[in-house]
Design an enzyme around this catalytic site. Structure first.
Site, PDB file in Angstrom:
ATOM      1  N   HIS A  29       8.368   7.678   4.810  1.00 24.26           N
ATOM      2  CA  HIS A  29       7.921   7.157   6.109  1.00 24.26           C
ATOM      3  C   HIS A  29       8.482   7.977   7.259  1.00 24.26           C
ATOM      4  O   HIS A  29       7.843   8.141   8.287  1.00 24.26           O
ATOM      5  CB  HIS A  29       8.283   5.679   6.238  1.00 24.26           C
ATOM      6  CG  HIS A  29       7.391   4.813   5.409  1.00 24.26           C
ATOM      7  ND1 HIS A  29       7.839   4.092   4.344  1.00 24.26           N
ATOM      8  CD2 HIS A  29       6.053   4.617   5.470  1.00 24.26           C
ATOM      9  CE1 HIS A  29       6.815   3.464   3.783  1.00 24.26           C
ATOM     10  NE2 HIS A  29       5.726   3.759   4.447  1.00 24.26           N
ATOM     11  N   GLU A  45      -2.467   0.303  -3.776  1.00 22.39           N
ATOM     12  CA  GLU A  45      -1.352   1.250  -3.796  1.00 22.39           C
ATOM     13  C   GLU A  45      -0.336   0.927  -4.885  1.00 22.39           C
ATOM     14  O   GLU A  45       0.662   1.618  -5.032  1.00 22.39           O
ATOM     15  CB  GLU A  45      -0.683   1.345  -2.422  1.00 22.39           C
ATOM     16  CG  GLU A  45      -0.293   0.037  -1.802  1.00 22.39           C
ATOM     17  CD  GLU A  45       0.303   0.195  -0.405  1.00 22.39           C
ATOM     18  OE1 GLU A  45       0.612   1.319   0.004  1.00 22.39           O
ATOM     19  OE2 GLU A  45       0.464  -0.837   0.271  1.00 22.39           O
ATOM     20  N   ASP A  70       1.995   5.416  -1.873  1.00 25.26           N
ATOM     21  CA  ASP A  70       2.668   4.500  -2.791  1.00 25.26           C
ATOM     22  C   ASP A  70       2.037   4.537  -4.173  1.00 25.26           C
ATOM     23  O   ASP A  70       2.743   4.407  -5.176  1.00 25.26           O
ATOM     24  CB  ASP A  70       2.640   3.073  -2.234  1.00 25.26           C
ATOM     25  CG  ASP A  70       3.735   2.886  -1.211  1.00 25.26           C
ATOM     26  OD1 ASP A  70       4.869   3.282  -1.498  1.00 25.26           O
ATOM     27  OD2 ASP A  70       3.442   2.397  -0.105  1.00 25.26           O
ATOM     28  N   CYS A  94      -6.436   5.962   2.717  1.00 24.15           N
ATOM     29  CA  CYS A  94      -5.647   6.172   3.939  1.00 24.15           C
ATOM     30  C   CYS A  94      -4.287   6.800   3.662  1.00 24.15           C
ATOM     31  O   CYS A  94      -3.475   6.947   4.566  1.00 24.15           O
ATOM     32  CB  CYS A  94      -5.485   4.862   4.707  1.00 24.15           C
ATOM     33  SG  CYS A  94      -4.595   3.614   3.782  1.00 24.15           S
TER      34      CYS A  94
END
Ligand code: PEP
Ligand code: MG
Length: 577
Positions: A196, A438, A462, A509
């Site tokens: 992240h 995910e 993920d 995404c």
């Protein structure tokens, strides 16, 4: 001065040439100041109180360890508690305060340096690693002394202007806090390209490199660096000639970006007329400006975790609501896919004390945390429903792993809808609810999710982490992060097929969608909705406009069925040529 280079993983584009400022997150910055003779006793008392508070904190952590936690975690805390009893850490700093007439932080730092150098000289590899324990314990006391310590983001603005930041590690929270500082580049020793922190750094449009291992050993404060984020290369103390070469390269990149702007109004249509929905991933305010600049048609992923970070308590319903309304207005009411909170794992807050876990990424994260802590989740759900009356908003749930979670969400939503109806609070009764695919279990059962949800969106960051069993923030296993692995491609393909079977739109995404290398492959596999970081959106549009989808399908299937990653890579290169 000799020039040398180091190789890491580039997580964004761009070149920076500047001096470096080092932030060691694990060691709060300290400075020495003089303590008058008559206040020495007070300073010593301040130090002793900090040590005793550190002890209390550790005891409280130990009490809250779940019974099934592996023994090594609790023994690790016991070791730290023992160190807090040791005179090397309790008495020696007091002597230093007295002798040197200095502040407690500085005395502790001097003692830490002395201890660490003893550990570093030891032959035994295990004992050498104990210096990390010294650092953990010292940092705990330092943070108490400094009342939270000097976090990265608390470094004064002027200090960071134009600097390249080199850090051992930066948390997403630190990175968010640095967004308003004019940082030239980020270079981080740890982390992978889909961590992240890396995604946030990309958001800030700052050239960034992660996984530059041992950088702190070789790079010193104020060294001149060239950061080439595209290549993942850092050059240390470059010669004039090298600097001139990179300045030229910098100009070319700026020119290329300027040309891409011409595609802003152009539709994302392939050569053979297939229309692709090309959307943006957003998180920070900075992203909103770029969305506007590149003319994204919609937002396929609005990450909302930052609303919860760097503050003392979670946001209330009204704050959520006002933020969402403002985001919709700022973006000019383009369709917005709001993802409900995905805290946990590497995204932490100061007020939500998730229990100590050996595997936080497998723990109470995202929807699991939301369902367990209604006080965090319900204000958000209520605000999303209210905001849905104001514009084209849909809601997306992260980290789903079974249908029961979907049922629970719908149950809570229905309750809120009934209340709103009774009270006459406006909302969109037809609010679309989608889920992220995910977790491998969700991908394998994508047909079930496709039946219950209005849309699906594949989160490859993920999905790959959980499928390949690699921690996305751990640079040591990053070599296994391979979007071309047949297991990854099969799950993506299965999800697309499940969506088609039930007429449920499937988007993607994760960062894979925003990697120019994979765009043609994803189109060939059947994806028609891509959500990518806005800084890369126009480049992805250029690739879409150059593609002939009818030619891509058979090639994508060949890659899907490639006998190994090497073969898949060769086929991918051929596809991209
Ligand atoms: C993903 O996992 O691919 C994703 C888009 O979500 P995040 O990166 O926020 O976990
Ligand atoms: Mg995710």
């Amino acid at each position: 001065m000799t020039t040398f280079s180091m190789q890491g993983i580039g997580v964004s584009r761009g070149i920076a040439i500047s001096k470096v400022h080092i932030i060691e997150r694990n060691q709060p910055e300290t400075r020495e100041y003089h303590i008058e003779e008559n206040t020495l006793q007070q300073e010593i008392a301040r130090f002793r109180i900090a040590v005793s508070l550190a002890r209390q904190q550790l005891c409280s952590v130990r009490e809250h360890i779940p019974i099934d936690t592996p023994g090594n975690i609790s023994s690790f805390i016991d070791t730290h508690l023992l160190m807090l009893e040791d005179s090397a850490l309790t008495k020696e700093p007091v002597n230093i305060i007295r002798e040197r007439q200095c502040n407690a932080e500085w005395a502790l730092k001097l003692q830490r340096d002395a201890l660490v150098s003893i550990f570093e000289e030891m032959d035994d590899a295990y004992l050498r690693t104990r210096k990390d324990d010294v650092d953990h314990v010292v940092n705990r006391i330092q943070r108490i002394l400094m009342d939270q310590g000097l976090k990265a983001h608390e470094v004064p603005d002027s200090h960071l202007d134009g600097y390249i930041i080199l850090a051992d590690d930066l948390s997403p929270a630190d990175t968010v806090m640095m967004q308003h500082k004019k940082i030239a580049a980020f270079v981080i020793e740890h982390g992978g390209p889909t961590s992240h922190t890396a995604i946030l750094a990309r958001s800030l449009g700052i050239p960034s490199i992660v996984g530059l291992r041992r950088a702190l050993r070789y790079i010193h404060e104020d060294d001149l660096l060239i950061v080439d984020a595209h290549e993942g290369v850092v050059l240390i103390n470059p010669s004039e000639a090298i600097q001139t070469y990179y300045r030229q390269k910098q100009l070319e990149q700026i020119r290329y970006q300027a040309e891409l702007i011409n595609l802003k109004e152009a539709p994302a249509i392939s050569r053979d007329g297939v229309e692709i929905s090309l959307q943006a991933n957003i998180e920070l305010e900075k992203d909103f400006e770029i969305v506007e600049k590149v003319g994204a048609q919609g937002v396929g992923l609005y990450r909302t975790e930052h609303l919860y970070m760097n503050r003392g308590s979670p946001p209330a319903e009204e704050e959520h609501y006002l933020t969402y309304i403002e985001v919709m207005e700022t973006l000019g009411n383009i369709p917005l896919t709001l993802r409900t909170m995905d805290l946990g794992a590497d995204k932490t807050t100061d007020y939500e004390s998730t229990p100590l876990s050996a595997n936080p990424a497998l723990g109470l994260r995202a929807i699991r945390l939301c369902l367990k802590e209604p006080s965090l989740f319900e204000p958000q759900l209520r605000a999303v429903l209210r905001a849905s009356a104001k514009g084209p908003l849909r809601m997306m749930i992260p980290m789903l792993s079974n249908i029961q979670e979907v049922r629970e969400i719908f149950f809570i939503l229905e309750g809120i809808k009934e209340e709103f109806t009774a009270k006459g609070i406006p909302f969109n009764p037809d609010l679309k609810v989608g889920g992220m695919i995910e977790v491998p279990a969700a991908a394998i059962c994508a047909d079930r999710f496709a039946q219950h949800l209005d849309f699906l969106s594949i989160g490859t960051n993920d999905l790959i982490q959980y499928l390949m069993a690699i921690d996305r923030v751990n640079d040591e296993v990053n070599y296994l992060y391979d979007p071309l692995n047949p297991a990854v491609l099969r799950l993506i393909h299965m999800t697309i097929k499940a969506g088609k079977q039930y007429n449920t739109p499937v988007a993607i995404c994760g960062e894979m969608a925003g990697d120019p290398r994979f765009v043609k492959l994803l189109l060939g596999l059947g994806l028609r909705e891509l959500s990518v970081h806005p800084v890369i959106l126009l480049e992805i549009k250029r690739i879409i406009r150059e593609s002939r989808i009818s030619d891509l399908e058979s090639e994508a299937l060949k890659i899907l069925n490639a006998k190994d990653s090497i073969h898949a890579n060769e086929l991918l290169e051929a596809l991209n040529r």
